[in-house]
Design an enzyme around this catalytic site. Structure first.
Site, PDB file in Angstrom:
ATOM      1  N   GLY A   1      -5.933   1.065  -1.428  1.00  0.00           N
ATOM      2  CA  GLY A   1      -5.821  -0.370  -1.622  1.00  0.00           C
ATOM      3  C   GLY A   1      -7.136  -1.093  -1.421  1.00  0.00           C
TER       4      GLY A   1
ATOM      5  N   GLY B   1     -11.050   3.698  -2.075  1.00  0.00           N
ATOM      6  CA  GLY B   1     -10.894   5.108  -2.377  1.00  0.00           C
ATOM      7  C   GLY B   1      -9.499   5.659  -2.226  1.00  0.00           C
TER       8      GLY B   1
ATOM      9  N   HIS C   1      -6.994   8.367   0.293  1.00  0.00           N
ATOM     10  CA  HIS C   1      -6.759   9.121   1.523  1.00  0.00           C
ATOM     11  C   HIS C   1      -5.904  10.337   1.194  1.00  0.00           C
ATOM     12  CE1 HIS C   1      -7.191   5.081   3.873  1.00  0.00           C
ATOM     13  NE2 HIS C   1      -8.357   5.596   3.540  1.00  0.00           N
TER      14      HIS C   1
ATOM     15  N   GLN D   1     -12.201  10.250  10.543  1.00  0.00           N
ATOM     16  CA  GLN D   1     -10.953   9.531  10.807  1.00  0.00           C
ATOM     17  C   GLN D   1     -10.003  10.332  11.698  1.00  0.00           C
ATOM     18  OE1 GLN D   1     -10.112   6.335   9.337  1.00  0.00           O
ATOM     19  NE2 GLN D   1     -12.306   6.352   8.956  1.00  0.00           N
TER      20      GLN D   1
ATOM     21  N   LYS E   1      29.380  -6.861  -0.629  1.00  0.00           N
ATOM     22  CA  LYS E   1      28.945  -7.317  -1.948  1.00  0.00           C
ATOM     23  C   LYS E   1      27.808  -6.388  -2.360  1.00  0.00           C
ATOM     24  CE  LYS E   1      28.476 -10.028  -5.503  1.00  0.00           C
ATOM     25  NZ  LYS E   1      27.723  -9.013  -6.257  1.00  0.00           N
TER      26      LYS E   1
END
Length: 800
Positions: free
Chosen positions: A174, A177, A179, A231, A508
């Site tokens: 987003g 790049g 992930h 990371q 419903k």
């Protein structure tokens, strides 16, 4: 904006939502209200990937045109029910929020936490940092390269990981790049996984030096993809899958398929597109759920409780050991509302349901049951006082306990016999749990007491003799549907009191009404308008629905279910307007539908419409409609409030409250059937388009809407949110041929009319909205879809 505040209840927690009209994404006009709506609807997919992890937030209180700030410590004004865990920092300990329910997600969205970042590890049962349960590779494009190059590097990385027995899953971030996530068994430390990721990055760099770089230096990145292995460091975080990004447009960290990565035009996707994808594909990252299923399910139980603050057992989730035992316990739980908790031992945990009205006393009535998180086996013997302020606060006692025998255990149906303790209140009873909506925690079930073996008790409300033939039986061609009157909960309660009988309450289903005519071999379907829609739903009309050889006319709702088993009107839009055989066949596979049957008009040529509803239902159930995707939907309960609470938790449209003595009145809107909506929706007539601006230049920006009144088509406002690009393209295609120079509205303001492109008022759409303003316009309207089954003349204003 002070007048914009709303107090809402989410999963039993009260939240004050403010500044809902505040624009957080100026380029697209996306408001805070729309951001909250996105996070609320995507939460079932997001939660498994953030649960148990400390959440660092990037907040934009003034919108993405302003500077954001990172928030680690949970702010002082946060509700006390938001769980938190401390992490030591050089500047002192900080309490990080844990996000395990929709209510917490809504709170974070309310304080403009657009980005949610989490590490690759979770807290264990003792509040300590566990080993990582997933590996992530961040493919970051440098200047001169983009997503296509990232996708190529992702494929190279996938080949290596697959050879090592690891199955990676791609996510377009987003931002820039991609992930790549891979599940880990938790046996390695963060340092070990980080070192492994670094070696993998170096290997890819050595094999593909022209495109891959593993060095941190930004000067080495132009024309290359930086494979960020860091990371995986225990102190680092990564944007959570399904989180928004704080960029010009509301883009999402979106799970993708490998086939999508082969598309040379691969692009990041917006939050509207993500919601559509979620309904179609569900959670593409589901295999990343941590650990062994039973142990993983206990993580939710543990995340909702804090050791030392509650007397409830707090075992280590990693010690779950499945056994062959089949014990059960039913606990009487005096929480906010008295209810009973039914727990069955299975796979090393207690699979649990909350039953507001307890075990049914007879087969005549079904009771609502809502699945809760699995509990540890130690809960078999738990009784005590859960302190105020803790999850499930209140007194809990053991009502009965013993063993059970399971005849059937499927994801949607469990049939079992309970044998309680000697002298206990239960005795021996055979029960069935039938899932009616949702999946997993918060899913909706019915608890039914089965007849004793060999008993010949009549069905609930069954007629003692068949209905006498009468003239005017509904023809097999085009019967008319009986319609419900929209009512408030209070009006439904008053009506039930007038009826003098326990009401029949159904959900419903948020689909389109369809009457089915069965000729003994084939089902034909007609919409409310009388249009033959048989060819549009071949999976329904080609199926053997098990009605036998006698002709019958049935009433029900066509629904498209999302990945969580909830009806999705947005998904159904992709089916209900198709007429070309090739398009229908294609979408039948992509968006399958089901037919939820709830009434019987005739059988064997005998008209049943004059019989009471209870009798018609008993006869319908005796026909044993059982073949997927056609099923008889049982009533939920006779408790209007309990049904509404369950519908709210499941984010369903609402309930229908029926008089069990009511006859079927074809073509009539009856006060004996009352539709109680949780989300306000309104049928509207489209009278104009306004051209788009900014990101919608060249497309439709909004639609101008009206409701027929005594003086003509009364203007009720415009709708400009809830559209996908595909929806806008379809609307443009059907509205352009209706263009006219004549303004069809009464009372349209000059500002809204200034650039309007008028159309003949022949099409009906449906919108969600918060309320009608004092001036009679829709507040916070959001597009839901076209209603080809409703004519402009049928449109009436709903309460609100």
């Amino acid at each position: 904006m002070a007048g914009d505040a709303q107090v809402v209840t989410v999963e039993g927690h009260r939240l004050r939502l403010t500044n809902l009209d505040k624009v957080l994404y100026p380029a697209t006009g996306t408001t805070k209200g729309e951001v909250i709506d996105y996070f609320t609807r995507i939460a079932p997919l997001l939660l498994p990937h953030v649960a148990g992890r400390p959440v660092t937030r990037l907040r934009w209180p003034e919108g993405v045109g302003h500077d954001p700030f990172f928030a680690k410590d949970l702010e002082r004004g946060a509700p006390d029910w938001v769980p938190r865990r401390p992490i030591a920092h050089s500047t002192g300990s900080k309490d990080y929020p844990l996000v395990h329910d929709v209510a917490t997600v809504v709170y974070l969205a309310q304080v403009a936490s657009l980005e949610l970042h989490v590490p690759q590890w979770r807290f264990d049962a003792h509040g300590e940092r566990a080993n990582p349960d997933r590996l992530v590779l961040d493919l970051d494009p440098g200047p001169g390269v983009g997503l296509a190059e990232c996708a190529q590097v992702a494929r190279w990385a996938r080949a290596i990981l697959t050879d090592l027995g690891m199955d990676p899953f791609p996510v377009t971030s987003g931002s820039k790049g991609i992930h790549l996530y891979t599940h880990l068994d938790g046996s390695r430390t963060s340092d070990e996984i980080s070192a492994f990721a670094k070696e993998l990055a170096r290997l890819l760099e050595a094999d593909h030096p022209d495109l891959v770089v593993s060095q941190m230096s930004k000067s080495a990145r132009p024309g290359k993809v930086f494979l960020d292995w860091s990371q995986n460091n225990g102190s680092k975080t990564t944007i959570a899958p399904y989180s928004l990004r704080g960029r010009d447009r509301p883009l999402v960290a979106a799970p993708r398929t490998w086939e999508e990565l082969d598309d040379p035009d691969l692009a990041h996707i917006s939050f509207d597109e993500m919601l559509d994808r979620a309904g179609d594909a569900g959670d593409l990252l589901a295999p990343l759920a941590p650990g062994e299923p039973a142990a993983a399910s206990l993580s939710t139980y543990l995340a909702k409780r804090t050791t030392g603050r509650t007397p409830e057992p707090m075992p280590d989730a990693t010690t779950v050991t499945p056994s062959e035992d089949t014990r059960f316990v039913i606990q009487e739980h005096h929480a906010r509302r008295l209810h009973w908790d039914l727990r069955l031992e299975r796979d090393g945990v207690l699979t649990s349901w909350a039953v507001p009205r307890g075990i049914p006393e007879s087969p005549d009535r079904n009771h609502l049951a809502v699945m809760t998180e699995p509990h540890p086996l130690e809960y078999l013997e738990f009784a005590g006082e859960i302190p105020h302020g803790e999850y499930g606060a209140g007194a809990m006692t053991i009502w009965d306990t013993g063993t059970y025998t399971a005849e059937k255990w499927r994801d949607d149906e469990v049939i079992f016999t309970l044998a309680g303790r000697s002298g206990g209140p239960l005795g021996e009873v055979r029960l069935a749990l039938i899932r009616t909506s949702g999946a997993g925690e918060k899913s909706q079930w019915l608890l039914h007491r089965m007849k004793d073996a060999g008993a010949a008790a009549p069905r609930a409300g069954a007629a003692t003799s068949p209905a006498a033939p009468r003239s005017g039986a509904p023809p097999a061609g085009a019967p008319a549907a009986m319609l419900a009157t929209v009512a408030t909960p209070a009006e439904a309660h008053r009506a039930a009191a007038r009826w003098g009988a326990r009401p029949w309450v159904e959900f419903k289903w948020d689909g389109v009404r369809a009457l089915g005519s069965w000729d003994g071999e084939r089902l034909r379907l007609r919409a409310r308008s009388g249009t033959d829609i048989t060819a549009r739903y071949p999976e329904l009309t080609r199926a053997d629905i098990g009605l036998g050889t006698e002709p019958a006319v049935i009433d029900g709702e066509i629904v498209a279910l999302d990945a969580h088993g909830r009806p999705s009107f947005t998904r159904l839009q992709r089916r209900m307007h198709l007429t070309k055989p090739r398009e229908i066949e294609r979408e039948t596979t992509r968006v399958p539908v089901a037919y939820f049957v709830f009434d019987l008009l005739s059988v064997g040529g005998v008209d049943a419409t004059a019989r009471p509803l209870a009798d018609r239902r008993a006869r319908l159930e005796s026909l044993a409609v059982h073949a997927d995707p056609v099923l008889v939907v049982p009533p939920v309960t006779d408790d209007i409030d309990a049904a509404l609470t369950a519908a709210r938790e499941l984010r369903l449209e609402g309930v229908v409250v029926k008089d069990p003595r009511s006859r079927y009145r074809p073509g009539i809107r009856s006060e004996e059937w009352l539709k109680v909506k949780l989300t306000l929706t309104q049928d509207v007539v489209i009278g104009a388009m306004r051209p788009g601006k900014g990101g919608r230049t060249g497309s439709i920006g909004s639609l101008l809407l009206g409701i027929p009144g005594p003086d003509g088509l009364q203007y009720v406002g415009r709708v400009g949110s809830g559209f996908t690009e595909a929806t806008l393209a379809r609307l443009d295609a059907v509205l352009q041929p209706l263009r006219t120079d004549a303004n069809p509205f009464v009372g349209v303001p000059a500002a809204d009319a200034s650039d309007a492109l008028w159309v003949r008022p022949e099409l009906v759409g449906e919108v969600e909205f918060a309320e009608f303003t004092p001036g009679g316009t829709l507040r916070h309207a959001r597009w839901r879809g076209l209603r080809s089954d409703v004519s402009p003349a049928e449109v009436r204003r709903a309460p609100g």
